[in-house]
Design an enzyme around this catalytic site. Structure first.
Site, PDB file in Angstrom:
ATOM      1  CG  HIS A 237      32.939  83.345  32.117  1.00 39.38           C
ATOM      2  ND1 HIS A 237      32.049  82.615  31.369  1.00 39.38           N
ATOM      3  CD2 HIS A 237      33.139  84.507  31.438  1.00 39.38           C
ATOM      4  CE1 HIS A 237      31.697  83.321  30.314  1.00 39.38           C
ATOM      5  NE2 HIS A 237      32.339  84.473  30.323  1.00 39.38           N
TER       6      HIS A 237
ATOM      7  CB  CYS B  53      36.847  91.587  23.399  1.00 36.48           C
ATOM      8  SG  CYS B  53      35.205  90.930  23.088  1.00 36.48           S
TER       9      CYS B  53
HETATM   10  C1  PEP Z   1      33.796  85.736  24.189  1.00 35.28           C
HETATM   11  O1  PEP Z   1      32.844  84.955  24.112  1.00 35.28           O
HETATM   12  O2  PEP Z   1      34.866  85.582  23.555  1.00 35.28           O
HETATM   13  C2  PEP Z   1      33.735  86.915  25.072  1.00 35.28           C
HETATM   14  C3  PEP Z   1      34.679  87.838  25.036  1.00 35.28           C
HETATM   15  O3  PEP Z   1      32.704  87.012  25.954  1.00 35.28           O
HETATM   16  P1  PEP Z   1      32.572  86.096  27.260  1.00 35.28           P
HETATM   17  O4  PEP Z   1      33.907  85.436  27.488  1.00 35.28           O
HETATM   18  O5  PEP Z   1      32.203  87.003  28.370  1.00 35.28           O
HETATM   19  O6  PEP Z   1      31.511  85.127  26.899  1.00 35.28           O
END
Ligand code: PEP
Ligand code: MG
Length: 528
Positions: A157, A452
């Site tokens: 993140h 996503c």
């Molecule tokens: C993912 O896991 O690819 C996602 C889009 O969610 P996050 O990155 O918020 O875990």
């Protein structure tokens, strides 16, 4: 720890008072250089450092319990924070400030740098072991020129947030911590290069190349033969939503609602949630916005739903799983989303993170229906859901592949760990197999599937995902232009051929090479 012999109580209390005073002075000095809310927050925090209740309790612990000043202020602040937390908002929100000054006073007493992102007062390159999402989210792009971390994977993140703020970032840099204050460093976020004391020729060459990946999206997403692929944005708040509109996003494919409330001790009220969601919906007028319910857990803990410690947080009670223990929190969030949707024009879709089984999908869709939210889907980011997608999509009306977590779980490689960055890529053929399985199952039920995760914003991987059956791609807004340009130059047949080539490759590197080779003329034409 007991107070060291020879350090009498008066001297210990004096050290404590001096440290608290120094912390307060430093915060007031920063408040003087800030304005608006930031100045207010700093002034209030400064007052907390010398709060009489805190000071009295810490002194008592020194005198009566023989505690060291560090231990005394730690325990006194914890007791005060715990007491505040029982009072509910808004007082419970102060608990975080109390713990913040606690950490600062202990740092002052032990002679280490205070916690948090430094504020040297001039633009700088931030070098760290790693950053918490809450720290990254509040970085000021005007001050932080680039971020370099020793830890963190490309889909951590930290990397995702830095990307969305437009701050060049390179993670998992061996030797990052050998960089010292005052060093000159060159950071090329696109190329993943960090260089100490670069020579003039290198700097000039990079400056000539200019910023990359800044092409704006010119037309709605479609392949060369005109098959529509929605090109959407990942956003975390209203500012990001506005930036996404400017970049030409056709809608939002992932609104990470947990980022609105990181660091909050107490659950936000329904009204507060409505106020956070509405501006994101408003930015997109009548277009599609996919709102994800809270994905708390692992590196995004929210104390009001997640446990303080778990042996393996990435495999723990996170995402939709928190709703088993706190169904009322999910219920209130769905209520807030429904109210925000009713007040705005956007076409609101809702999805749950970390869904593993068809049963979970069924329950979530039912919960959404109780709030009148008919477009209810799931993130596909657990291999079990990908493999059993035809059952999941019996209930879920759409799917969104979270390739970041899907990769982490397929490869058993923690996405936060820089050491495993080689495994942590959506180019892994095993991950692409799971994408295919998801799309095949969804197609049987006539449900659309998007991506996503960060893979969607890789302009070379994007046509492969489309070739596997994905019909929308959601990414950091600055990636939209390049992805759109590659798709516009590639037919849907060519996308399928690229997908076959990637799946036939023995490993991630070979998959990427095979696709790059086939796309060479297109990439050259676009200048990638
Ligand atoms: C993912 O896991 O690819 C996602 C889009 O969610 P996050 O990155 O918020 O875990
Ligand atoms: Mg995820």
């Amino acid at each position: 720890a007991a107070r060291p012999a020879g350090d009498d109580a008066d001297a210990a209390v004096a050290r404590l008072t001096a440290a608290a005073g120094a912390v307060s002075d430093a915060l007031l000095a920063r408040a003087g250089g800030a304005s608006g809310t930031a100045a207010e927050v700093l002034t209030v925090t400064a007052g907390m450092a010398t709060d009489p209740t805190l000071a009295r309790d810490a002194e008592r612990r020194v005198r009566e319990e023989g505690a060291t000043p560090e231990r005394a202020v730690w325990d006194a602040a914890d007791a005060l924070a715990a007491q505040l937390e029982t009072l509910g908002p808004p007082l419970s929100e102060r608990a975080r400030d109390v713990r913040d000054v606690r950490d600062r006073i202990v740092a002052e007493l032990t002679g280490v740098r205070p916690p948090g992102v430094p504020t040297p007062g001039h633009p700088f390159v931030l070098v760290a072991e790693d950053l918490a999402p809450a720290d990254t989210a509040t970085l000021d792009p005007g001050q932080v020129r680039a971020v370099v971390t020793a830890g963190g994977g490309p889909t951590s993140h930290t990397a995702i947030l830095a990307r969305s703020l437009g701050i060049p970032a390179v993670v998992a840099v061996a030797g990052a911590l050998d960089l010292a204050d005052g060093d000159t460093v060159l950071v090329d976020g696109t190329g993943g290069v960090v260089e100490r004391d670069p020579d003039a020729a290198t700097v000039a060459a990079l400056a000539d190349a200019g910023p990359r990946g800044r092409r704006a999206l010119e037309a709605p997403g479609r392949t060369a033969d005109g098959v529509r692929v929605d090109l959407l944005a990942n956003v975390a708040d209203a500012d990001a939503a506005k930036a996404a509109v400017e970049a030409g996003a056709e809608g939002v494919g992932l609104f990470r609602t947990e980022f609105c409330f990181l660091g909050r001790a107490a659950e936000p009220s329904v009204e507060e949630q409505v106020a956070a969601y509405r501006p994101v919906l408003a930015a997109f007028g009548g277009r599609k916005v996919v709102v994800r319910t809270l994905d708390a857990g692992a590196d995004k803990p929210l104390p009001f739903v997640t446990a303080a410690s778990e042996p393996n947080p990435a495999l723990g009670v996170r995402g939709l799983r928190t709703a088993a223990r706190h169904p009322e929190v999910l219920d209130r969030q769905l209520e807030a989303i429904a109210q925000a949707a009713a007040a705005e024009q956007a076409e609101v879709w809702v999805m749950a993170p970390m869904v593993a089984t068809a049963d979970e999908a069924e329950r979530f869709v039912a919960a959404c229906a109780r709030h009148g939210l008919e477009r209810a889907g799931v993130m596909v980011e657990v291999p079990a859901a990908a493999l059993r997608s035809r059952w999941v999509f019996e209930h879920a009306t759409f799917g969104s592949l979270g390739t970041n977590d899907l990769t982490q779980y397929a490869m058993a490689a923690d996405r936060e760990l820089g050491d495993l960055a080689v495994l942590s890529t959506g180019w892994q053929p095993a991950v692409l197999e799971l994408v295919r399985a998801t799309c095949d199952g969804a197609a049987e039920r006539g449900r659309p599937v998007g991506v996503c995760g960060e893979a969607a914003g890789d302009p070379v991987l994007a046509p492969v995902l489309v070739g596997l059956g994905v019909t929308s791609l959601s990414m950091a807004p600055r990636a939209l232009g390049d992805v759109g340009a590659v798709l516009a130059a590639t037919s849907s047949d060519a996308c399928r051929e690229l997908a076959r080539a990637a799946l036939a490759a023995p490993d991630a590197e070979a998959a990427r090479d095979a696709v790059r080779e086939r796309l060479r003329p297109v990439l050259a034409e676009i200048g990638l």
